[in-house]
Design an enzyme around this catalytic site. Structure first.
Site, PDB file in Angstrom:
ATOM      1  N   SER A   7       0.840  -1.201   0.000  1.00  0.00           N
ATOM      2  CA  SER A   7       0.000   0.000   0.000  1.00  0.00           C
ATOM      3  C   SER A   7       0.873   1.248   0.000  1.00  0.00           C
ATOM      4  O   SER A   7       1.666   1.458   0.929  1.00  0.00           O
ATOM      5  CB  SER A   7      -0.892   0.016   1.242  1.00  0.00           C
ATOM      6  OG  SER A   7      -1.389   1.328   1.429  1.00  0.00           O
ATOM      7  N   HIS A  32      -1.233  -1.379  -4.162  1.00  0.00           N
ATOM      8  CA  HIS A  32      -2.501  -1.028  -3.530  1.00  0.00           C
ATOM      9  C   HIS A  32      -2.560   0.491  -3.319  1.00  0.00           C
ATOM     10  O   HIS A  32      -1.687   1.073  -2.693  1.00  0.00           O
ATOM     11  CB  HIS A  32      -2.609  -1.764  -2.195  1.00  0.00           C
ATOM     12  CG  HIS A  32      -3.916  -1.606  -1.500  1.00  0.00           C
ATOM     13  ND1 HIS A  32      -5.039  -2.353  -1.821  1.00  0.00           N
ATOM     14  CD2 HIS A  32      -4.296  -0.787  -0.497  1.00  0.00           C
ATOM     15  CE1 HIS A  32      -6.039  -2.003  -1.038  1.00  0.00           C
ATOM     16  NE2 HIS A  32      -5.625  -1.054  -0.220  1.00  0.00           N
ATOM     17  N   ASP A  34      -4.696   3.600  -1.903  1.00  0.00           N
ATOM     18  CA  ASP A  34      -5.763   3.959  -0.967  1.00  0.00           C
ATOM     19  C   ASP A  34      -6.288   5.361  -1.244  1.00  0.00           C
ATOM     20  O   ASP A  34      -5.590   6.347  -1.044  1.00  0.00           O
ATOM     21  CB  ASP A  34      -5.232   3.885   0.471  1.00  0.00           C
ATOM     22  CG  ASP A  34      -5.047   2.449   0.927  1.00  0.00           C
ATOM     23  OD1 ASP A  34      -6.013   1.675   0.817  1.00  0.00           O
ATOM     24  OD2 ASP A  34      -3.937   2.104   1.378  1.00  0.00           O
ATOM     25  N   MET A  36      -8.945   8.141  -0.201  1.00  0.00           N
ATOM     26  CA  MET A  36      -9.778   8.535   0.951  1.00  0.00           C
ATOM     27  C   MET A  36     -10.277   9.960   0.761  1.00  0.00           C
ATOM     28  O   MET A  36      -9.518  10.831   0.318  1.00  0.00           O
ATOM     29  CB  MET A  36      -8.965   8.465   2.242  1.00  0.00           C
ATOM     30  CG  MET A  36      -8.305   7.115   2.484  1.00  0.00           C
ATOM     31  SD  MET A  36      -7.519   7.052   4.096  1.00  0.00           S
ATOM     32  CE  MET A  36      -6.636   5.494   3.982  1.00  0.00           C
ATOM     33  N   HIS A  65      -8.355   1.109  -4.061  1.00  0.00           N
ATOM     34  CA  HIS A  65      -9.294   0.906  -2.949  1.00  0.00           C
ATOM     35  C   HIS A  65      -9.990   2.231  -2.646  1.00  0.00           C
ATOM     36  O   HIS A  65      -9.377   3.137  -2.084  1.00  0.00           O
ATOM     37  CB  HIS A  65      -8.463   0.403  -1.742  1.00  0.00           C
ATOM     38  CG  HIS A  65      -9.239   0.160  -0.501  1.00  0.00           C
ATOM     39  ND1 HIS A  65      -8.634  -0.057   0.721  1.00  0.00           N
ATOM     40  CD2 HIS A  65     -10.578   0.094  -0.261  1.00  0.00           C
ATOM     41  CE1 HIS A  65      -9.553  -0.243   1.644  1.00  0.00           C
ATOM     42  NE2 HIS A  65     -10.738  -0.148   1.078  1.00  0.00           N
ATOM     43  N   MET A  67     -12.132   4.407  -0.631  1.00  0.00           N
ATOM     44  CA  MET A  67     -12.773   4.655   0.671  1.00  0.00           C
ATOM     45  C   MET A  67     -13.415   6.029   0.611  1.00  0.00           C
ATOM     46  O   MET A  67     -12.915   7.003   1.189  1.00  0.00           O
ATOM     47  CB  MET A  67     -11.719   4.557   1.784  1.00  0.00           C
ATOM     48  CG  MET A  67     -11.257   3.129   2.061  1.00  0.00           C
ATOM     49  SD  MET A  67      -9.718   3.052   2.978  1.00  0.00           S
ATOM     50  CE  MET A  67      -8.556   3.237   1.631  1.00  0.00           C
ATOM     51  N   MET A 136     -11.572  -5.741   5.366  1.00  0.00           N
ATOM     52  CA  MET A 136     -10.740  -4.805   6.138  1.00  0.00           C
ATOM     53  C   MET A 136     -10.429  -5.428   7.493  1.00  0.00           C
ATOM     54  O   MET A 136     -11.341  -5.845   8.220  1.00  0.00           O
ATOM     55  CB  MET A 136     -11.466  -3.469   6.346  1.00  0.00           C
ATOM     56  CG  MET A 136     -11.575  -2.598   5.111  1.00  0.00           C
ATOM     57  SD  MET A 136     -10.002  -2.249   4.291  1.00  0.00           S
ATOM     58  CE  MET A 136      -9.093  -1.400   5.595  1.00  0.00           C
ATOM     59  N   GLY A 141      -8.864   4.031   7.122  1.00  0.00           N
ATOM     60  CA  GLY A 141      -8.556   5.441   7.356  1.00  0.00           C
ATOM     61  C   GLY A 141      -7.069   5.718   7.516  1.00  0.00           C
ATOM     62  O   GLY A 141      -6.583   6.737   7.039  1.00  0.00           O
ATOM     63  N   ASP A 174      -6.689  -6.306   4.382  1.00  0.00           N
ATOM     64  CA  ASP A 174      -6.034  -4.998   4.386  1.00  0.00           C
ATOM     65  C   ASP A 174      -6.004  -4.417   5.791  1.00  0.00           C
ATOM     66  O   ASP A 174      -7.047  -4.101   6.365  1.00  0.00           O
ATOM     67  CB  ASP A 174      -6.834  -4.079   3.437  1.00  0.00           C
ATOM     68  CG  ASP A 174      -6.219  -2.701   3.268  1.00  0.00           C
ATOM     69  OD1 ASP A 174      -5.138  -2.449   3.825  1.00  0.00           O
ATOM     70  OD2 ASP A 174      -6.839  -1.882   2.560  1.00  0.00           O
ATOM     71  N   GLY A 176      -2.865  -3.931   9.208  1.00  0.00           N
ATOM     72  CA  GLY A 176      -2.256  -4.559  10.371  1.00  0.00           C
ATOM     73  C   GLY A 176      -1.504  -5.845  10.089  1.00  0.00           C
ATOM     74  O   GLY A 176      -1.260  -6.638  10.995  1.00  0.00           O
ATOM     75  N   GLY A 196       1.204  -2.036   4.132  1.00  0.00           N
ATOM     76  CA  GLY A 196       1.691  -0.668   3.940  1.00  0.00           C
ATOM     77  C   GLY A 196       2.944  -0.423   4.736  1.00  0.00           C
ATOM     78  O   GLY A 196       4.069  -0.431   4.204  1.00  0.00           O
ATOM     79  N   SER A 197       2.763  -0.241   6.043  1.00  0.00           N
ATOM     80  CA  SER A 197       3.923   0.075   6.879  1.00  0.00           C
ATOM     81  C   SER A 197       4.932  -1.073   6.897  1.00  0.00           C
ATOM     82  O   SER A 197       6.130  -0.832   7.030  1.00  0.00           O
ATOM     83  CB  SER A 197       3.480   0.447   8.298  1.00  0.00           C
ATOM     84  OG  SER A 197       2.483  -0.415   8.761  1.00  0.00           O
TER      85      SER A 197
HETATM   86  C1  DX5 Z   1      -6.216   1.653   5.651  1.00  0.00           C
HETATM   87  C2  DX5 Z   1      -5.776   1.327   4.256  1.00  0.00           C
HETATM   88  C3  DX5 Z   1      -4.670   0.348   4.192  1.00  0.00           C
HETATM   89  C4  DX5 Z   1      -3.385   0.777   4.847  1.00  0.00           C
HETATM   90  C5  DX5 Z   1      -2.761  -0.446   5.450  1.00  0.00           C
HETATM   91  O1  DX5 Z   1      -7.453   2.245   5.634  1.00  0.00           O
HETATM   92  O2  DX5 Z   1      -6.863   0.784   3.499  1.00  0.00           O
HETATM   93  O3  DX5 Z   1      -4.421  -0.079   2.849  1.00  0.00           O
HETATM   94  O4  DX5 Z   1      -2.475   1.387   4.002  1.00  0.00           O
HETATM   95  O5  DX5 Z   1      -1.667  -0.065   6.194  1.00  0.00           O
HETATM   96  P1  DX5 Z   1      -0.884  -1.056   7.152  1.00  0.00           P
HETATM   97  O6  DX5 Z   1      -0.425  -2.216   6.327  1.00  0.00           O
HETATM   98  O7  DX5 Z   1       0.222  -0.226   7.662  1.00  0.00           O
HETATM   99  O8  DX5 Z   1      -1.842  -1.499   8.246  1.00  0.00           O
HETATM  100 ZN    ZN Z   2      -6.471  -0.166   1.486  1.00  0.00          ZN
END
Ligand code: DX5
Ligand code: ZN
Length: 221
Positions: A7, A32, A34, A36, A65, A67, A136, A141, A174, A176, A196-197
């Site tokens: 992500s 991916h 995101d 928002m 994605h 949101m 999710m 967010g 997606d 954690g 992501g992280s």
């Molecule tokens: C959160 C996003 C995720 C986010 C995941 O709302 O949809 O895609 O980037 O980030 P990590 O992998 O750090 O939880």
């Molecule tokens: Zn996402």
């Protein structure tokens, strides 16, 4: 095959091409993205113009994605921008099944996502026509949150339903996920894993991808 979908929310926004290339070279088939809107979720990120630029910068599958409150209003923009997979949220005020048909009519892959408190069963009737579902595993967010364990039965239930009926539908999760729990996530039934992280927040993208792959090991769904 298990796919890692990095992500870009946790990437360096001034160096997206560099970060995406590094993830791709390390074996990520999807990117991916995101989106928002500050309404559906309490955060604002990027819109279709960035997807359009990413399309020129990479051949990887753009997994977008949405949101946002009004996917119905902005769907065409994201289709025209070059998205390969578009995920809309079941809970969005502008969601309807028509969006799935519109995505398919544009020749793209359609996916629907549910937030942690939405039951998996709402997706069952859609599975025959979907290319992917997204569960999710954090409240959407923000990146860097902890995996919500109560989503595990939903992942299992969706995988069981897909298997039982032989649907050609990917199951993405997606939020954690890191090297310590990615193997378990595959065992629950996910075959596309957003991170992501765990990919972009560690400094060395290749090393981070290798750690995730090691976490998966030889597991498959
Ligand atoms: C959160 C996003 C995720 C986010 C995941 O709302 O949809 O895609 O980037 O980030 P990590 O992998 O750090 O939880
Ligand atoms: Zn996402």
């Amino acid at each position: 095959m298990i796919k890692i979908a990095p992500s870009i929310l946790s990437a360096d926004f001034a160096n997206l091409q560099r970060d995406i290339s590094a993830a791709g070279e390390a074996g990520a088939p999807y990117v991916h993205v995101d989106v928002m809107d500050g309404h559906f979720v309490p955060n604002i990120t990027i819109g279709a113009p960035v997807v359009k630029s990413l399309r020129k910068a990479t051949d990887l599958v753009l997994d977008v994605h949405l949101m946002i409150d009004r996917p119905d209003k902005y769907l065409d923009d994201f289709l025209e921008a070059g998205s390969d997979i578009i995920t809309v949220h079941y809970e969005s005020p502008g969601y309807s099944e028509t969006l799935i048909d519109k995505i398919h009519a544009a020749g793209k892959r359609a996916s629907v996502s549910i937030k942690p408190k939405t039951p998996a069963e709402v997706l069952f009737p859609l599975l025959p026509k979907l290319d992917m579902v997204l569960v999710m595993t954090v409240e959407p967010g923000f990146g860097g949150q902890s995996f919500i364990e109560s989503t595990i039965p939903k992942i299992r239930a969706l995988r069981a339903e897909i298997k039982k009926n032989g649907y050609d539908c990917e199951l993405e999760i997606d939020g954690g996920v890191d090297a310590s729990n990615i193997g378990a996530c595959v065992e629950y039934g996910a075959n596309v894993i957003v991170a992501g992280s765990a990919v972009f927040g560690k400094g060395d993208i290749a090393k981070a991808m290798a750690a995730l792959k090691e976490g998966i090991g030889d597991r498959d769904v």
